[in-house]
Design a protein around this motif. Sequence first.
Motif, PDB file in Angstrom:
ATOM      1  N   GLY A  19       0.786  -1.235   0.000  1.00  0.00           N
ATOM      2  CA  GLY A  19       0.000   0.000   0.000  1.00  0.00           C
ATOM      3  C   GLY A  19       0.815   1.281   0.000  1.00  0.00           C
ATOM      4  N   LYS A 163      -6.015   3.754   7.683  1.00  0.00           N
ATOM      5  CA  LYS A 163      -5.968   2.428   7.034  1.00  0.00           C
ATOM      6  C   LYS A 163      -4.593   2.157   6.437  1.00  0.00           C
ATOM      7  N   GLN A 166      -1.974   1.647   9.192  1.00  0.00           N
ATOM      8  CA  GLN A 166      -2.158   0.332   9.825  1.00  0.00           C
ATOM      9  C   GLN A 166      -1.618  -0.785   8.933  1.00  0.00           C
ATOM     10  N   LYS A 167      -1.890  -0.659   7.641  1.00  0.00           N
ATOM     11  CA  LYS A 167      -1.447  -1.680   6.684  1.00  0.00           C
ATOM     12  C   LYS A 167       0.082  -1.707   6.601  1.00  0.00           C
TER      13      LYS A 167
END
Length: 694
Positions: A19, A163, A166-167
């Motif tokens: 990501g 998000k 966290q990823k």
Amino acid sequence: MTRPEALFPLFAELETLPGVGPKAAQAFRTLGVERPKDLLYLMPHSVVDRALRASVRDVTPPATLTVEVEVGQHVPPRRKGGPYRVHVRDRKLEFTLVFFHARTDYLQKLLPTGQRRLVSGKVELFDGMAQIVHPDHVLRPDEADEIPAYEPVYPLAAGLTQKLVQKAVAGALARVPDLGEWIDAGLKSREGWPDWTRALHMVHAPDGPAGLAPDHPARQRLAYDELFAHQLMLSIARARLRRGKGIETRGDGHLRARVLKSLPYAPTGAQVRAVAEIEADMARPVRMNRLLQGDVGAGKTLVAFQALLIAVEAGGQGVMMAPTEILARQHFEGLEPLARAAGVRLELLTGRDRGAERAAKLADLAAGRIPILVGTHAVFQKDVAFHDLRLAVVDEQHRFGVAQRMELAAKGRAVDVLVMTATPIPRSLALATHGDMDVSVLDEKPAGRKPIRTAMVPAERLDEVVDHLRKAVAEGRQAYWVCPLVEESEVVDYASAEERFRSLRAALGDRVGLVHGQMPPAEKDAAMARFVAGETSVLVATTVIEVGVNVPNATIMVIERAETFGLAQLHQLRGRVGRGEAQSTCLLLYQPPLSETGRRRLKTIRDTEDGFRIAEEDLAMRGAGDLIGTAQSGLPRFRVADLERQAGLMGLAQSDARKLLHDDPGLSGPRGEAARALLWLMDQDRALRLISVG
């Protein structure tokens, strides 16, 4: 000196994480995250409670809610850009999910009518109805374990979402290798700390708000790792200094005896003790690296001068360095009477020395005809050569950090180093900034120093203060009037100082002087010199007088808007008076109403003159970075460790680090190898170069 292979994945580019593209990597850099390993130490600052609830009724909006629902009817927007609503029902209540700019086909796939789904997001009331706008999670009931009961919340920068962070953190955690243990086994079991890998997983998956507290075992363990790596680096630097062969410098005491005989008072016990510690260090074949920590007016100058005389008695030279020209000049003036008493030549070398005069001084220095030199950092320029330099005394440590101390050592001069600081630093911070040094503390005031009377005065009594000054000036006394730092802008400070100067001049006549940061240095020096000579009775100043000014006849210190100053600053300013025979006063003028911290600060100053107590209180109130001005403090930036709340860990880390190096100087045993990996992780690997040249 190569990085252990097990760490390679943690030192890869950020873009190798799931990501993370070039834009996100750039955004991460503003958070100080350069490599995957840095994400391991990006600590969540709070948690979102995503524990499963039975119904909307179980929370009071607005609040985060995780609940299982049955999906009902879809209501597409009436006009372009309007809200798309999906009606859902939990066990007790019906409510709505709202989406903007979402595609119909996507929403029908995400929330098929008649099926059960788990939704989590912020529930709010709109026209009396409960609704969740853009839920954070929509999952099938069999995917429930994908939502943690407590979701960590990370610091963000522009271009990052929770998000994404966290990823990326999960990606970094997946790369954590199995490393050996670098913490002493007994200490680890006594404290009940988890292994490194386990600790990392625990801090990134907190089991509720308690998981974020500084005293949580996982956080303590990681904080300790950080402090331990820092102390290990300092201990290696210290061991390296000691390996460099020092010169044994022994004096016979004849010059020191002359100085002590000329003084009207006997030195304090603390001064005698400090000189003895320094004398013992200088006589050893290893290099001295000692910090002389003394409160305002504790008599550091006398101790430092005796140390310099030990070098001269042994046939060598000594140098005293100050950070600024004005301070170098003051040291020179302060040491002159002592040098006269000892019958030793003392010279001053600053950037102002030019041409023939400078050349003559340099020639005398190289020939050994100048035993003691005072100067700014100019004394380290290429063309300055000593005949036999034994001791360097460095004033005001904060502008002379570990890196500069290593540099001084690298010049190949086996000189002993004594550093003086007038800022009493609490022990935990002293270890953080000076952990590579041995410390001598001057904790007694010289005899004959009268305590300074300190009073808090509200601003409306300004006229009384001016009257008080008028009387004092008539009696031939002198006073400082310190103006507040109005804003960060020098210009505004200068305007407020100018204004105060004019009003005092109107009240007290032309015996009022002014000195502020905007003046050209020569004018500033001249204004100071007039005050020192007694030509002006009141000196109006911004905080430029904070360090080192010595005018024994000045007995009054007025600090305007005292509540805007920090504790350490107030303590330093007050220390400018009380240097002579007469009773001195410090008036803290404040603007009511005072805030709670403002009141606590002024009361602390009023009630004690003990700089160490004041420093501990300051640390408790302000935090470590502010205490010594993080920008120039040389204070390391810790990511997990919190020096205020975990102060006790620093002392542990220092003794543990010194013991490890003592038992395994090459860091080649199993624990030593693990410690090497830790130094890499904490960006302290430059210390390993110092070992490898061993």
